[in-house]
Each structure stands twice: as C-alpha cells, then as structure tokens.
Write an enzyme that holds these catalytic residues in place. Structure first.
Site, PDB file in Angstrom:
ATOM      1  N   GLY A 108     -47.777 -30.742 -72.124  1.00 55.83           N
ATOM      2  CA  GLY A 108     -46.226 -30.787 -72.036  1.00 55.83           C
ATOM      3  C   GLY A 108     -45.870 -29.511 -72.574  1.00 55.83           C
ATOM      4  O   GLY A 108     -46.191 -28.678 -73.342  1.00 55.83           O
ATOM      5  N   GLU A 109     -44.510 -29.238 -72.019  1.00 54.11           N
ATOM      6  CA  GLU A 109     -43.711 -27.935 -72.478  1.00 54.11           C
ATOM      7  C   GLU A 109     -42.357 -28.145 -72.868  1.00 54.11           C
ATOM      8  O   GLU A 109     -41.548 -28.999 -71.829  1.00 54.11           O
ATOM      9  CB  GLU A 109     -44.082 -26.752 -71.835  1.00 54.11           C
ATOM     10  CG  GLU A 109     -43.691 -25.532 -72.097  1.00 54.11           C
ATOM     11  CD  GLU A 109     -44.299 -24.380 -71.420  1.00 54.11           C
ATOM     12  OE1 GLU A 109     -43.713 -23.251 -71.618  1.00 54.11           O
ATOM     13  OE2 GLU A 109     -45.035 -24.696 -70.498  1.00 54.11           O
ATOM     14  N   GLY A 110     -41.650 -27.680 -73.833  1.00 56.03           N
ATOM     15  CA  GLY A 110     -40.115 -27.940 -73.760  1.00 56.03           C
ATOM     16  C   GLY A 110     -39.708 -26.924 -74.079  1.00 56.03           C
ATOM     17  O   GLY A 110     -40.030 -25.701 -73.957  1.00 56.03           O
ATOM     18  N   GLY A 111     -38.318 -26.719 -74.424  1.00 57.44           N
ATOM     19  CA  GLY A 111     -37.475 -25.493 -74.860  1.00 57.44           C
ATOM     20  C   GLY A 111     -37.802 -24.916 -75.994  1.00 57.44           C
ATOM     21  O   GLY A 111     -37.752 -23.643 -76.154  1.00 57.44           O
ATOM     22  N   MET A 112     -38.734 -25.614 -76.867  1.00 58.05           N
ATOM     23  CA  MET A 112     -39.046 -25.087 -77.970  1.00 58.05           C
ATOM     24  C   MET A 112     -40.502 -25.082 -78.502  1.00 58.05           C
ATOM     25  O   MET A 112     -40.850 -24.108 -78.984  1.00 58.05           O
ATOM     26  CB  MET A 112     -38.606 -25.966 -79.233  1.00 58.05           C
ATOM     27  CG  MET A 112     -38.883 -25.529 -80.760  1.00 58.05           C
ATOM     28  SD  MET A 112     -38.048 -26.579 -82.060  1.00 58.05           S
ATOM     29  CE  MET A 112     -39.309 -28.091 -82.001  1.00 58.05           C
TER      30      MET A 112
ATOM     31  N   VAL B  59     -47.293 -28.472 -76.180  1.00 56.75           N
ATOM     32  CA  VAL B  59     -47.934 -29.531 -76.736  1.00 56.75           C
ATOM     33  C   VAL B  59     -49.342 -29.330 -75.851  1.00 56.75           C
ATOM     34  O   VAL B  59     -49.315 -29.523 -74.696  1.00 56.75           O
ATOM     35  CB  VAL B  59     -47.617 -30.814 -76.396  1.00 56.75           C
ATOM     36  CG1 VAL B  59     -48.401 -31.983 -76.983  1.00 56.75           C
ATOM     37  CG2 VAL B  59     -45.982 -30.831 -77.119  1.00 56.75           C
TER      38      VAL B  59
ATOM     39  N   LYS C  27     -48.758 -29.590 -81.380  1.00 61.99           N
ATOM     40  CA  LYS C  27     -47.642 -28.935 -80.825  1.00 61.99           C
ATOM     41  C   LYS C  27     -47.369 -27.821 -81.571  1.00 61.99           C
ATOM     42  O   LYS C  27     -47.376 -27.826 -82.901  1.00 61.99           O
ATOM     43  CB  LYS C  27     -46.407 -30.110 -81.136  1.00 61.99           C
ATOM     44  CG  LYS C  27     -45.108 -29.418 -80.616  1.00 61.99           C
ATOM     45  CD  LYS C  27     -43.880 -30.304 -80.516  1.00 61.99           C
ATOM     46  CE  LYS C  27     -42.554 -30.038 -80.005  1.00 61.99           C
ATOM     47  NZ  LYS C  27     -41.494 -31.100 -79.894  1.00 61.99           N
TER      48      LYS C  27
ATOM     49  N   ASP D 133     -33.347 -38.674 -78.714  1.00 66.73           N
ATOM     50  CA  ASP D 133     -33.644 -38.245 -77.327  1.00 66.73           C
ATOM     51  C   ASP D 133     -34.320 -39.240 -76.730  1.00 66.73           C
ATOM     52  O   ASP D 133     -35.587 -39.105 -76.293  1.00 66.73           O
ATOM     53  CB  ASP D 133     -34.452 -36.844 -77.305  1.00 66.73           C
ATOM     54  CG  ASP D 133     -34.643 -36.069 -75.835  1.00 66.73           C
ATOM     55  OD1 ASP D 133     -33.708 -36.697 -75.094  1.00 66.73           O
ATOM     56  OD2 ASP D 133     -35.287 -35.474 -75.772  1.00 66.73           O
TER      57      ASP D 133
END
Length: 318
Positions: free
Chosen positions: A17-21, A24, A40, A133
């Site tokens: 997965g990938e987020g704004g920061m 993973v 991460k 969250d």
C-alpha cells in the site's frame, strides 16, 4: 521509482500500500527469524523535518501498544539513503467491511467483530494514544484457528496524549486536516487541535458501525470529493446523519436488497433489526458535540454487548 531488492536484512517482495507519507512493502525477514513482515518507509522526497517527526512518533506510538487486535511492531531503522523505516506484523487480511460482505455475516456476527475493534482502540486509549484514522482499510480481518481475527493497523496519524510524543509532532498537526474525510469527526474537520481527544475515535467508530450495519456511509462520499473543503467541513460539523434504518430506505430498491442479502437476511427483516437500539447506539457515537457522545470506547462497546444480550442500552432517541 523501482522496487528495492532489500532494506537492511529484509528482502522486499512487493508493495502492499501507499499513502501520502510512506510506502508499505511486503518483505521477507531473513534473520534472526524467517517470517513475512510489513515494512513501512518514508517516501523519497517526503523527508522534511515535519514528516520525519511524525514518522518517528509513529514508531514510538506502536511500541507502546501490545494487544491481540493491534498489529505489533517488530523493528525500526534507517535505509541506506537514511530514510526511516519500521517493521510490523504482516496481516494477511481483508478490510472489515469487505470481509463481512464476502462472508455474508449477519448483523450479530458483524457486531462481534466490531467489539474486537473497540477492544483494540480502547487499549490504545489506555496507553494514551488516539488513532484518529479508524476506517475499514485500517481494520483488517484474517483467520486464526478458523475464527475471524481483527487487527487494527496504521497509527500513522495517531496523536499521543503523552507530552513526550505530542511535543515533537505539534508542528505537523496544527493547520492540517489529518484523517480520512468520510470517517473524520467534527473536531478534526474544524482543525482545532485542543478539541481532539479519545471521543474523536468514538465518532470514527460510529461511522464504521454505520457502514457495517447499513452498507453505506452516513454522508455521500462523492460530495466530499467534489464540493471542496469548506463544504466538507460544513457537512461534518452541521448536517445531522439519518438513522441507519432510515438511510437504508434512501438507497434504491435493488441496491438495498443486495445490501440485505450480504447480511444474510431480507430487506424488511434488516430494517426491523436496525430500528430502535441500533439506530440510537449509532447516532450517539455520531453526535456532533463530543460531550453528547459515548464518553469512552468502552461505554460504546458495552451498549453493543447489551444489545447482543437483549439487555437495555444507555442510548436513547436524540
């Protein structure tokens, strides 16, 4: 731009997965034990002082938590390019809403899984940590001994109540809307840091409960995406949600029958099951005013337990 082969003693297998920061990865640990883990790491180009401070806080936050329904942290360090990373338990599971739908869990079965989520968040609160969250993609369900097991993940925007953690990250929080709009509490939307406490997670748990019961969110997510931040804040802070049983009636007939089937029942029976206590429990968790919400996650969980045991609940019609 390309998948790294290794980070420290961890062999990188693929992106989870990938987020704004951060990103993973699914990784293979080779020593001192051999196991698959989730690793991460801060995104290249995102290594500002504020981002690194938040990432370090996440490492410390996870180290505080030890609970069967929270993914545990194993290790932390720096990559060759000096990007921070941490290694946590890999949960091979599905988001809780997807799991419940694919297995056609009844309302009662869904509530039993939901109680596991409440236990995890209550533990975090006892350790002085607010998740901030809570949403289906951060609540994964896998199997252990042929039984569903909930694991709460990603405390990346968690706020520690302990000042040794919050002091370092205060500059990364003020003036920023942290969280996911559909599950965000009014106090998060207003971006008033002093108003955020454990009842913020109670609100997000209320949204999650709503979605588990009905199959749709209290407010249309497309509206959040299209109409801008001011409209988003207005809806979250001012617009009262419909009861779950009423919201079900606003969905078109074909879709609502499909939602009932995913709960192993028919539409009429589902409406009857939601009316009353489940409506009031959900709306109490979703109160705009934090003082009118459940005071703790434990109190919310107790009402769910009382409902399952056919005992009176504390929630009443608003």
């Amino acid at each position: 731009d390309r998948l790294p082969q290794r980070i420290d003693r961890y062999e990188i297998l693929r992106i989870l997965g990938e987020g704004g920061m951060g990103v993973v990865y699914l990784a293979q640990q080779t020593s001192p034990v051999r196991r698959q883990v989730a690793l991460k790491v801060v995104k290249p180009g995102m290594d500002s002082r504020q981002v690194l401070a938040r990432f370090r806080a996440e490492q410390q936050t996870l180290a505080l938590l030890s609970h069967p329904h929270i993914a545990s942290v194993h290790d932390a360090g720096l990559t060759e390019l000096h990007y921070p990373y941490f290694v946590m338990e890999y949960v091979d599971g599905l988001p809780i809403t997807q799991y419940c739908d694919e297995h056609q869990l009844t309302i009662e079965q869904r509530l039993l899984l939901y109680l596991q989520v409440c236990q995890a968040i209550q533990h975090a609160h006892q350790k002085g940590v607010i998740h901030r969250d809570v949403k289906p993609s951060n609540v994964l369900v896998s199997h252990a001994d042929d039984r569903p097991l909930v694991k709460v993940i990603d405390f990346g925007v968690a706020r520690a109540l302990d000042h040794t953690l919050s002091d370092e990250t205060v500059l990364t929080q003020r003036g920023q809307m942290l969280g996911t709009p559909e599950y965000m509490s009014p106090e998060q939307a207003r971006m008033v840091d002093r108003d955020i406490d454990t009842r913020t997670d109670v609100y997000s748990l209320g949204v999650l409960l709503y979605e588990l019961l009905v199959g749709v969110l209290p407010f249309d997510p497309e509206m959040f995406r299209k109409e801008g931040i001011d409209r988003l804040r207005q809806v979250i802070c001012e617009q009262e949600p419909q009861t779950p049983s009423t919201r079900l009636s606003t969905v078109n007939r074909k879709r609502s029958e499909e939602l009932a089937g995913r709960r192993d029942t028919n539409l009429h029976a589902l409406r009857q099951r939601l009316q009353g206590d489940l409506d009031w429990i959900t709306l109490k968790a979703l109160e705009k005013d934090p003082t009118r919400r459940y005071e703790t996650v434990h109190a919310l969980a107790m009402d769910v337990e009382n409902f399952l045991a056919c005992r009176p609940v504390s929630a009443v019609r608003p």
